[in-house]
Design an enzyme around this catalytic site. Structure first.
Site, short mmCIF file in Angstrom:
data_model
loop_
_atom_site.label_atom_id
_atom_site.label_comp_id
_atom_site.label_asym_id
_atom_site.label_seq_id
_atom_site.Cartn_x
_atom_site.Cartn_y
_atom_site.Cartn_z
N HIS A 20 0.71 -1.10 0.05
CA HIS A 20 0.03 -0.04 -0.01
C HIS A 20 0.99 1.38 -0.05
O HIS A 20 0.46 2.34 0.24
CB HIS A 20 -1.06 0.02 1.07
N ASP A 47 -7.33 4.12 9.04
CA ASP A 47 -8.78 3.87 8.45
C ASP A 47 -9.17 2.73 7.73
O ASP A 47 -10.19 2.25 7.46
CB ASP A 47 -8.95 5.05 7.79
N GLU A 103 -12.68 12.57 13.65
CA GLU A 103 -12.11 13.02 12.30
C GLU A 103 -12.70 14.22 11.74
O GLU A 103 -13.68 14.70 12.27
CB GLU A 103 -11.84 11.73 11.44
#
Length: 535
Positions: free
Chosen positions: A93, A162, A278
């Protein structure tokens, strides 16, 4: 026999291309638990990452069967007279080729193997200690699998990212942040112990009490000091459900004022604070309706103009409160008491309740939708910045209302504050020098749909404009998941920590073998890592 022949071929290729001078029989030991592969599919997979911005083809890929496999490989690189580089790859990633190498071997950490040391063998699940409230996991374990394993015992890690389809070693090498960080700190602040293979090929256990210099160096160390093969993660009782709330603001200072108030409650009793804080910026009407539809599909789309957005921009505060059967009767009152202190647009409250695991795994559902549309495997020119609290208003005027303007965006723009005292300054991570700082994350995708503002070139240039604006305005940002191309830029990034960072490098990876895709240090043998853009 076939496996050993393939392994022998891989070793011969290393000898021919790099000039490897170790005894090939030593590398053949890698075949005991894992596999050293030159299969084209393996090599191609290791050549790319989520960013799709760079490409670097390794000479071979190691699928380790144990932590000892990794130690043997790194040790071979370390003692070789010519040397080769080693990069650990989790779920791939990375954005800018950080886990790539074209002059060595990529270790596929998330391929299903487990370390054989400390009782973690191939295909074993994470080992949960209910009494001590911690879990031992392989460095390549994905956080989603850690969550599933710990939930079987009614426990869960305290701090998250997340997106859960990331490897434990990968996030701990960077920081690991989400909306819980204001309260529990980043993931690197919730680790008790690590097993690490250093750049010398030494497998060491480290913690606050044992080999503490290595422990703090590796946490947030961008893979420069060692490869994490095991992590002992702190756990807490897992809630059953989540009250998930989103509200809108048209005024930036009101929005950030409420965010900062909420994270100031981190020392309060559980009932008197939210569990997750957030937020994100909405600069076009398409995004606001995509956002709203994550709760339910509205028949009447929301119009930014109808809400009276200041400068055509809205701000969304996202908060959650965890609960279970024992607290279900009081959840409404607790949420109402906290919401009374906030100054959001009254008509903009959107609420839903869902299982705890569904909330934590929410981004994966969006991933599946994007994959179905062919919009996941596209370039991702992401830019993540830590911004001092005192300069956020300047960033709003210059970036959200300036550079970004009313452009149609191709991904979320996250913005939320964190408390610096929740970050251990002994780690390798650098943050702004203020008690409160913000993450501003432009998580955009480059789309080949004919719209100039969503092209890779346009988004890349826009990122450069944002960084230039910050520099010209004297906003001392720090990149999270940083990407630089010169050591001078890295020295500026680390600032006062650079001397410590470079000293730790000389101690734990003196030949600069590890994670050369970060472009911080050049290998100390004749060849050097070369990364080539596929475009």
């Amino acid at each position: 026999m076939t496996t050993k022949l393939l392994l022998t071929f891989a070793i011969c290729r290393l000898i021919v291309t790099v000039g490897l001078t170790v005894d090939p029989s030593e590398l053949l030991l890698l075949g005991v638990d894992g596999q050293l592969s030159v299969d084209q599919f393996d090599v191609e997979t290791a050549s790319l990452d989520f960013g799709l911005l760079t490409r670097a083809e390794p000479m071979a890929v190691l699928h380790p069967g144990s932590a000892d496999d990794i130690a043997r490989l790194v040790r071979a690189a370390y003692i070789s007279s010519h040397g080769f580089t080693v990069s650990a790859r989790g779920h791939g990633h990375s954005i800018n080729g950080q886990a790539q190498t074209s002059n060595g071997v990529v270790i596929e950490m998330s391929g299903g193997s487990r370390g054989s040391r400390f009782g973690l063998r191939k295909l074993d699940k994470p080992q949960v200690s209910i009494k001590e409230k911690h879990v031992d996991v392989w460095g390549g374990e994905l956080w989603i699998d850690v969550l599933r394993s710990t939930l079987e015992h009614g426990l869960a890690p305290k701090s998250w990212t997340d997106y859960l389809y990331l490897s434990v070693g990968g996030t701990l090498s960077n920081g690991g942040i989400s909306g819980q960080a204001f309260n529990h700190g980043p993931q690197i602040s919730n680790v008790y112990e690590l097993d690490v293979v250093t750049g010398k090929g030494e497998l060491s256990t480290c913690s606050e009490e044992k080999n503490s210099e290595l422990f703090h160096a590796v946490l947030g160390g961008l893979g420069q000091f060692g490869i994490i093969t095991r992590a002992r993660i702190a756990l807490e009782p897992a809630p059953q459900r989540v009250r998930w709330i989103r509200v809108l603001y048209s005024n930036f200072s009101t929005f950030t004022g409420d965010q900062e108030y909420l994270i100031s409650l981190h020392g309060n009793p559980y009932s008197q604070k939210f569990d997750y804080v957030e937020g994100f910026v909405i600069v076009d009407e398409g995004l606001i309706n995509n956002w709203r539809s994550s709760f339910f599909s509205p028949r009447n789309p929301v119009k930014i103009s109808s809400i009276g957005a200041n400068g055509g921009v809205l701000y969304c505060l996202e908060i959650t409160k965890n609960y279970d059967e024992a607290t279900a009767d009081t959840i409404d009152q607790e949420v109402e008491a906290l919401m009374k202190r906030l100054n959001f647009i009254p008509s903009s409250v959107f609420t839903t309740d869902l299982p705890y695991i569904d909330f934590l795994d929410r981004v994966h559902k969006a991933e599946l939708k994007l994959r179905a549309k062919g919009l996941w495997e596209v370039p991702h020119p992401w830019l993540n910045l830590f911004v001092p609290k005192s300069r956020m208003a300047d960033l709003d005027r210059g970036v959200f209302k300036g550079i970004l303007g009313n452009n149609k965006t191709s991904g979320p723009i996250l913005i939320y504050p964190m408390n610096k005292n929740k970050w251990d300054q002994r780690s390798s991570v650098v943050t702004p020098d203020e008690d409160v700082f913000y993450l501003v994350a432009l998580l955009r995708s480059a789309l080949d749909n004919g719209e100039e503002t969503q092209s890779l070139e346009y988004l890349t240039n826009q990122n450069h404009k944002i960084l230039r604006f910050c520099d010209d305005a004297g906003i001392k940002v720090k990149q999270y998941l940083p990407h630089y191309t010169t050591q001078e830029e890295w020295m500026d990034h680390f600032g006062d920590k650079w001397d410590q960072f470079s000293r730790r490098k000389m101690e734990f990876d003196p030949r600069h073998i590890l994670a050369t895709g970060q472009r911080i240090f050049n290998p100390s043998f004749p060849s050097s890592t070369r990364t080539v853009s596929p475009w």
